[in-house]
Design a protein around this motif. Structure first.
Motif, PDB file in Angstrom:
ATOM      1  N   VAL A  20       7.533   4.110   8.123  1.00  0.00           N
ATOM      2  CA  VAL A  20       7.082   4.459   6.776  1.00  0.00           C
ATOM      3  C   VAL A  20       8.179   5.213   6.041  1.00  0.00           C
ATOM      4  O   VAL A  20       8.485   4.921   4.869  1.00  0.00           O
ATOM      5  CB  VAL A  20       5.783   5.301   6.836  1.00  0.00           C
ATOM      6  N   CYS A  21       8.797   6.189   6.699  1.00  0.00           N
ATOM      7  CA  CYS A  21       9.882   6.950   6.063  1.00  0.00           C
ATOM      8  C   CYS A  21      11.039   6.036   5.676  1.00  0.00           C
ATOM      9  O   CYS A  21      11.569   6.120   4.562  1.00  0.00           O
ATOM     10  CB  CYS A  21      10.382   8.053   7.002  1.00  0.00           C
ATOM     11  N   ILE A  72       2.679   6.138  -2.971  1.00  0.00           N
ATOM     12  CA  ILE A  72       3.784   6.929  -3.524  1.00  0.00           C
ATOM     13  C   ILE A  72       3.692   6.953  -5.044  1.00  0.00           C
ATOM     14  O   ILE A  72       3.893   7.998  -5.681  1.00  0.00           O
ATOM     15  CB  ILE A  72       5.142   6.366  -3.067  1.00  0.00           C
ATOM     16  N   GLY A  73       3.374   5.814  -5.643  1.00  0.00           N
ATOM     17  CA  GLY A  73       3.232   5.753  -7.098  1.00  0.00           C
ATOM     18  C   GLY A  73       2.094   6.614  -7.612  1.00  0.00           C
ATOM     19  O   GLY A  73       2.124   7.092  -8.755  1.00  0.00           O
ATOM     20  N   GLN A  74       1.070   6.823  -6.782  1.00  0.00           N
ATOM     21  CA  GLN A  74      -0.070   7.654  -7.167  1.00  0.00           C
ATOM     22  C   GLN A  74       0.201   9.141  -6.947  1.00  0.00           C
ATOM     23  O   GLN A  74      -0.660   9.968  -7.255  1.00  0.00           O
ATOM     24  CB  GLN A  74      -1.312   7.234  -6.363  1.00  0.00           C
ATOM     25  N   GLY A  75       1.369   9.452  -6.409  1.00  0.00           N
ATOM     26  CA  GLY A  75       1.724  10.853  -6.244  1.00  0.00           C
ATOM     27  C   GLY A  75       1.498  11.422  -4.862  1.00  0.00           C
ATOM     28  O   GLY A  75       1.598  12.643  -4.672  1.00  0.00           O
ATOM     29  N   VAL A  76       1.203  10.586  -3.872  1.00  0.00           N
ATOM     30  CA  VAL A  76       1.085  11.079  -2.497  1.00  0.00           C
ATOM     31  C   VAL A  76       2.498  11.351  -1.984  1.00  0.00           C
ATOM     32  O   VAL A  76       3.290  10.429  -1.805  1.00  0.00           O
ATOM     33  CB  VAL A  76       0.376  10.053  -1.588  1.00  0.00           C
ATOM     34  N   ARG A  77       2.826  12.607  -1.762  1.00  0.00           N
ATOM     35  CA  ARG A  77       4.206  12.995  -1.441  1.00  0.00           C
ATOM     36  C   ARG A  77       4.503  12.972   0.043  1.00  0.00           C
ATOM     37  O   ARG A  77       5.649  12.836   0.454  1.00  0.00           O
ATOM     38  CB  ARG A  77       4.486  14.397  -1.986  1.00  0.00           C
ATOM     39  N   PRO A 109       0.806  -1.218   0.000  1.00  0.00           N
ATOM     40  CA  PRO A 109       0.000   0.000   0.000  1.00  0.00           C
ATOM     41  C   PRO A 109       0.846   1.278   0.000  1.00  0.00           C
ATOM     42  O   PRO A 109       0.496   2.244  -0.685  1.00  0.00           O
ATOM     43  CB  PRO A 109      -0.818  -0.121   1.288  1.00  0.00           C
ATOM     44  N   VAL A 110       1.955   1.276   0.726  1.00  0.00           N
ATOM     45  CA  VAL A 110       2.838   2.450   0.727  1.00  0.00           C
ATOM     46  C   VAL A 110       3.362   2.701  -0.677  1.00  0.00           C
ATOM     47  O   VAL A 110       3.350   3.844  -1.173  1.00  0.00           O
ATOM     48  CB  VAL A 110       4.009   2.256   1.713  1.00  0.00           C
ATOM     49  N   GLU A 111       3.803   1.654  -1.354  1.00  0.00           N
ATOM     50  CA  GLU A 111       4.322   1.811  -2.713  1.00  0.00           C
ATOM     51  C   GLU A 111       3.230   2.328  -3.652  1.00  0.00           C
ATOM     52  O   GLU A 111       3.504   3.148  -4.533  1.00  0.00           O
ATOM     53  CB  GLU A 111       4.866   0.468  -3.212  1.00  0.00           C
ATOM     54  N   ARG A 112       2.011   1.854  -3.447  1.00  0.00           N
ATOM     55  CA  ARG A 112       0.914   2.309  -4.305  1.00  0.00           C
ATOM     56  C   ARG A 112       0.629   3.793  -4.092  1.00  0.00           C
ATOM     57  O   ARG A 112       0.454   4.549  -5.054  1.00  0.00           O
ATOM     58  CB  ARG A 112      -0.348   1.485  -4.030  1.00  0.00           C
ATOM     59  N   ALA A 122      14.097   3.242   1.495  1.00  0.00           N
ATOM     60  CA  ALA A 122      14.780   2.007   1.104  1.00  0.00           C
ATOM     61  C   ALA A 122      14.312   1.547  -0.276  1.00  0.00           C
ATOM     62  O   ALA A 122      15.117   1.102  -1.103  1.00  0.00           O
ATOM     63  CB  ALA A 122      14.521   0.923   2.140  1.00  0.00           C
ATOM     64  N   VAL A 123      13.013   1.680  -0.533  1.00  0.00           N
ATOM     65  CA  VAL A 123      12.450   1.227  -1.816  1.00  0.00           C
ATOM     66  C   VAL A 123      12.769   2.212  -2.939  1.00  0.00           C
ATOM     67  O   VAL A 123      12.981   1.816  -4.085  1.00  0.00           O
ATOM     68  CB  VAL A 123      10.934   1.030  -1.686  1.00  0.00           C
TER      69      VAL A 123
END
Length: 309
Positions: free
Chosen positions: A281-282, A245-250, A240-243, A287-288
Motif C-alpha cells: 500500500v505504501c 487518499i483523495g477523501q483525505g485518509v492520511r 480504492p486506495v486512490e479513493r 508511486a501514484v
C-alpha cells in the motif's frame, strides 16, 4: 508525581494564554484519540497509539468523543445523563444517528453500553493524559531545558509536535524525548539484520540502508504466509486506495484496515498487528502520488498529505 487539582490549576494560571489554549486543545485531542483507539481496537482494528483522531474515526460508525467541560468544581449546572452533578462532563456523539450524550467518566459503560475492557482502556488513557499534563507543568516549574545535542543533528528533522512545544516555550514530554533519541539509531540498519527480511527494498541514504516500511517485524504464526519480497498491490485494491487518499485518509495503516473491511483484502498480519499488505500500500501510494508529503516519524505508520497545485 501526580499534582493535586489545586497545584495543577496554580501552575496553569502562570502560563500564557497561548500556552493554556494549546494545552487545552491537546487534552481534548488526546482524549479523543484514546477514545477512538479503544473503540477501534474493540472492533478488531490494529491502529498505532499515536494515530490522529480524525484518522481513526474514519473506521468508526458509532460513538466518537467530541470534548469535555470542566466546571472548576462539582456543579449542579453540569450533570451526568443520570442527573448527578459533575465537575468534568464528557461529550460523545453517535456518528450514524447524531445522538449526543453527556456524562461523568464513571458512568461511561452505563450510558454507552460498551464492554468493560473498552471502558478500562479509555479510563487508563485519560489518566495517562493527565499525567503528561502534570509532567509538563512540573518541568516548567523546575526550569526544564533540553539536553545538549538533542535537537542539533542537521540530518534529523524535528517533528511537528516537538517544534510546536519549543515555539511556545513548553518542555518536551519524555515520550517525545525518547522518540528524538530513537531517530538516530533507527536510521542505521544493524549488521545482523538482512535487508531481505523486511520484504521491502531498502532506501539508500548516505550509504546507510533504511527500511522505512517494516522494521524488525516477524509474521504471525498462521496458515497464511507473509507476502514475498517486492509484492505488488493487487489491481482490485488500487482504485480504492486512490479513493481513500483523495477523501483525505492520511494513514497507510487505516487505508489497509479499510481495504480489509470493505474490499476483502488479506487479513494476514505481522506480529505487531500491521497488515501484510501495508508495504505494498505504501509503495503504491508513493508511486501514484510522487509529490505527496510523507510523514514517517513513527515506524508503525506513514502519513500522506497531497500537495495541492
Amino acid at each position: 508525581m501526580i499534582l493535586s487539582v489545586q497545584d495543577r490549576e496554580q501552575f496553569l494560571s502562570q502560563l500564557s494564554e497561548e500556552q493554556r489554549e494549546f494545552l487545552q486543545e491537546q487534552l481534548i485531542r488526546g482524549r479523543r484519540t484514546v477514545f477512538a483507539n479503544a473503540m477501534a481496537r474493540e472492533k478488531g482494528y490494529h491502529i498505532p497509539d499515536h494515530a490522529e483522531p480524525e484518522v481513526i474515526e474514519v473506521l468508526l460508525d458509532d460513538w466518537i468523543y467530541t470534548g469535555y467541560i470542566d466546571a472548576g468544581a462539582v456543579s449542579p449546572e453540569l450533570r451526568c445523563e443520570c442527573g448527578r452533578p459533575l465537575r468534568y462532563q464528557h461529550h460523545v456523539k453517535h456518528r450514524t444517528s447524531g445522538e449526543v450524550k453527556k456524562f461523568g467518566i464513571e458512568h461511561l459503560k452505563e450510558h454507552l453500553g460498551i464492554d468493560v475492557a473498552v471502558v478500562s482502556a479509555i479510563k487508563k488513557g485519560f489518566d495517562a493524559i493527565d499525567y503528561e499534563l502534570d509532567e509538563l507543568l512540573l518541568k516548567i516549574n523546575g526550569g526544564w531545558q533540553p539536553e545538549p545535542g538533542l535537537l542539533t543533528e542537521a540530518d534529523v528533522p524535528v517533528p511537528g509536535d516537538v517544534r510546536k512545544h519549543l515555539e511556545l516555550g513548553l518542555p518536551l514530554l519524555e515520550k517525545q524525548i525518547r522518540r528524538l533519541r530513537q531517530n538516530r539509531p533507527r536510521l542505521r540498519m544493524p549488521a545482523s539484520m538482512p535487508a531481505e527480511r523486511s520484504g521491502v527494498k531498502p532506501v539508500e541514504r548516505e550509504n546507510v540502508s533504511v527500511d522505512l516500511f517494516t522494521w524488525f517485524e516477524e509474521p504471525e504464526v498462521s496458515e497464511e504466509p507473509a507476502p514475498a519480497q517486492g509484492s505488488v498491490l493487487p489491481a482490485s485494491l488500487q482504485k480504492p486506495v486512490e479513493r481513500y487518499i483523495g477523501q483525505g485518509v492520511r494513514s497507510a495503516r487505516v487505508v489497509c484496515e479499510l481495504l480489509i473491511r470493505e474490499h476483502g483484502a488479506s487479513e494476514g498480519r505481522f506480529s505487531t498487528g500491521k497488515p501484510y499488505l501495508y508495504p505494498a500500500v505504501c509503495q503504491y501510494i508513493e508511486a501514484v502520488y510522487p509529490d505527496a508529503q510523507v510523514d514517517c516519524q513513527f515506524q508503525e505508520d506513514r502519513y500522506y498529505t497531497l500537495v495541492k497545485g
